[in-house]
Every structure is written in C-alpha cells, then in structure tokens.
Design a protein around this motif. Structure first.
Motif, mmCIF file in Angstrom:
data_model
loop_
_atom_site.group_PDB
_atom_site.id
_atom_site.type_symbol
_atom_site.label_atom_id
_atom_site.label_comp_id
_atom_site.label_asym_id
_atom_site.label_seq_id
_atom_site.Cartn_x
_atom_site.Cartn_y
_atom_site.Cartn_z
ATOM 1 N N LEU A 154 0.851 -1.183 0.000
ATOM 2 C CA LEU A 154 0.000 0.000 0.000
ATOM 3 C C LEU A 154 0.886 1.231 0.000
ATOM 4 O O LEU A 154 1.969 1.237 0.601
ATOM 5 N N ASN A 155 0.426 2.276 -0.653
ATOM 6 C CA ASN A 155 1.105 3.562 -0.599
ATOM 7 C C ASN A 155 0.540 4.317 0.596
ATOM 8 O O ASN A 155 -0.626 4.138 0.948
ATOM 9 N N VAL B 149 3.388 -0.906 4.051
ATOM 10 C CA VAL B 149 3.004 0.425 3.592
ATOM 11 C C VAL B 149 4.301 1.127 3.189
ATOM 12 O O VAL B 149 5.249 1.168 3.968
ATOM 13 N N VAL B 150 4.307 1.645 1.957
ATOM 14 C CA VAL B 150 5.545 2.212 1.421
ATOM 15 C C VAL B 150 5.357 3.662 0.985
ATOM 16 O O VAL B 150 4.252 4.122 0.723
ATOM 17 N N VAL C 146 10.478 2.588 -0.080
ATOM 18 C CA VAL C 146 10.886 2.561 1.328
ATOM 19 C C VAL C 146 9.689 2.208 2.202
ATOM 20 O O VAL C 146 8.625 2.831 2.106
ATOM 21 N N ILE C 147 9.871 1.221 3.078
ATOM 22 C CA ILE C 147 8.785 0.824 3.976
ATOM 23 C C ILE C 147 8.653 1.843 5.108
ATOM 24 O O ILE C 147 9.646 2.258 5.706
ATOM 25 N N ILE C 148 7.408 2.250 5.357
ATOM 26 C CA ILE C 148 7.150 3.203 6.444
ATOM 27 C C ILE C 148 6.193 2.630 7.484
ATOM 28 O O ILE C 148 5.960 3.244 8.513
ATOM 29 N N GLY C 149 5.621 1.451 7.194
ATOM 30 C CA GLY C 149 4.704 0.847 8.141
ATOM 31 C C GLY C 149 4.236 -0.510 7.670
ATOM 32 O O GLY C 149 4.589 -0.976 6.588
ATOM 33 N N MET C 150 3.418 -1.130 8.505
ATOM 34 C CA MET C 150 2.850 -2.433 8.183
ATOM 35 C C MET C 150 1.406 -2.429 8.661
ATOM 36 O O MET C 150 1.112 -1.956 9.764
ATOM 37 N N LEU C 151 0.517 -2.923 7.811
ATOM 38 C CA LEU C 151 -0.894 -3.024 8.175
ATOM 39 C C LEU C 151 -1.277 -4.495 8.168
ATOM 40 O O LEU C 151 -0.971 -5.209 7.218
ATOM 41 N N MET D 74 -13.101 7.408 8.917
ATOM 42 C CA MET D 74 -12.764 8.090 10.163
ATOM 43 C C MET D 74 -11.266 8.024 10.466
ATOM 44 O O MET D 74 -10.771 8.743 11.323
ATOM 45 N N PHE D 75 -10.539 7.132 9.779
ATOM 46 C CA PHE D 75 -9.115 6.913 10.046
ATOM 47 C C PHE D 75 -8.320 6.962 8.752
ATOM 48 O O PHE D 75 -8.825 6.614 7.691
ATOM 49 N N THR D 76 -7.069 7.357 8.873
ATOM 50 C CA THR D 76 -6.159 7.263 7.727
ATOM 51 C C THR D 76 -5.327 5.995 7.896
ATOM 52 O O THR D 76 -5.214 5.445 9.000
ATOM 53 N N LEU D 77 -4.747 5.575 6.825
ATOM 54 C CA LEU D 77 -3.869 4.406 6.847
ATOM 55 C C LEU D 77 -2.735 4.607 7.854
ATOM 56 O O LEU D 77 -2.423 3.718 8.641
ATOM 57 N N GLU D 78 -2.171 5.793 7.860
ATOM 58 C CA GLU D 78 -1.052 6.073 8.774
ATOM 59 C C GLU D 78 -1.469 6.028 10.243
ATOM 60 O O GLU D 78 -0.638 5.766 11.115
#
Length: 139
Positions: free
Chosen positions: A18-19, A41-42, A46-51, A79-83
């Motif tokens: 996911l971006n 999540v990239v 570059v990886i910035i997170g994991m969902l 109500m929420f963002t991926l981040e």
C-alpha cells in the motif's frame, strides 16, 4: 535442515503493498482479493509501516456484516487514515538473515510477518506461514 539458509529462499518476492496515501477501503480489498493478512506500507520503495488484517478488524465491523453491506465499513474507514492504523517503527530483516534468526524474531516479538529490506528498499516479506511451509518441506 540447512542451518544457515537465508530468508531470501522462502520470502515472498511479489509484494502486495500500500502507498501511504491509500485508504483503508483499498487495504481491505487487497486483503480479501489476495487472501493475505499483512501488507507493507511504502513511500516509493521505502517501507514506512505495516498493516495487518487484524488492525482493520479492530476499527471495523468487517466480519459482522454480510458481503453486500458495506456502508458501515466505509463510514468507519473514512474516520481513520492508513497512517493512523498501521504499525510504525517496523522491524525488518535483510535477505541474508537466516531463517532461524527470522523464526526467533517472529517468536520473540509475537509478529506474524517481517518485511525484507535490502539497501533501504523493500524486496520481500516473510510470514509465519512461509516459515511453517519451510519446516513442513524439511520433513
């Protein structure tokens, strides 16, 4: 069993990612479409997170509704963002990390997936399922 086998031999190289700008509805579609439980999540490569699918279940009623009822999901997801939902400060391994070391990291931290990074770039993902399949192949 090969004692020093690198994780690159069992990792998934065809990564579904996911971006950071994708929404949670997109994430749920990818989980269901590809029958997976973890998505890196990239930002670029570059990886910035994991969902994880569990992360989505914590904030939604996804499994409580029939397949044709999506209104509640959309409202909750908006109500929420991926981040906000993803795990940040992700533990990563490199392609040369041994399968044994990966097993130890997964066990110690109670993770079920680890991104594989080479030179700062996401090159794969290894899951507890990959590890179990590897062990089954040894018998």
């Amino acid at each position: 069993m090969k004692k020093r086998a690198p994780v690159s031999t069992i990792m998934t190289k065809n990564i579904i990612a996911l971006n950071r700008t994708d929404d949670l509805e997109t994430a749920e579609k990818l989980f269901k479409q590809h029958h997976i439980r973890h998505i890196p999540v990239v930002s670029g490569d570059v990886i910035i997170g994991m969902l994880s699918y569990t992360d989505l279940l914590r904030i939604s009623f996804a499994d409580a509704l029939s397949e044709d009822e999506t209104e509640v999901d959309t409202v909750v997801y908006n109500m929420f963002t991926l981040e906000q939902v993803m795990t940040k400060n992700v533990v990563t391994v490199n392609p040369e990390t041994t399968i044994k070391e990966v097993a130890e990291i997964l066990t110690k931290n109670e993770f079920h997936a680890l991104p594989v990074v080479d030179g700062g770039e996401l090159v794969g993902i290894v899951t507890s399922t990959d590890l179990i399949n590897y062990l089954l192949d040894q018998f």
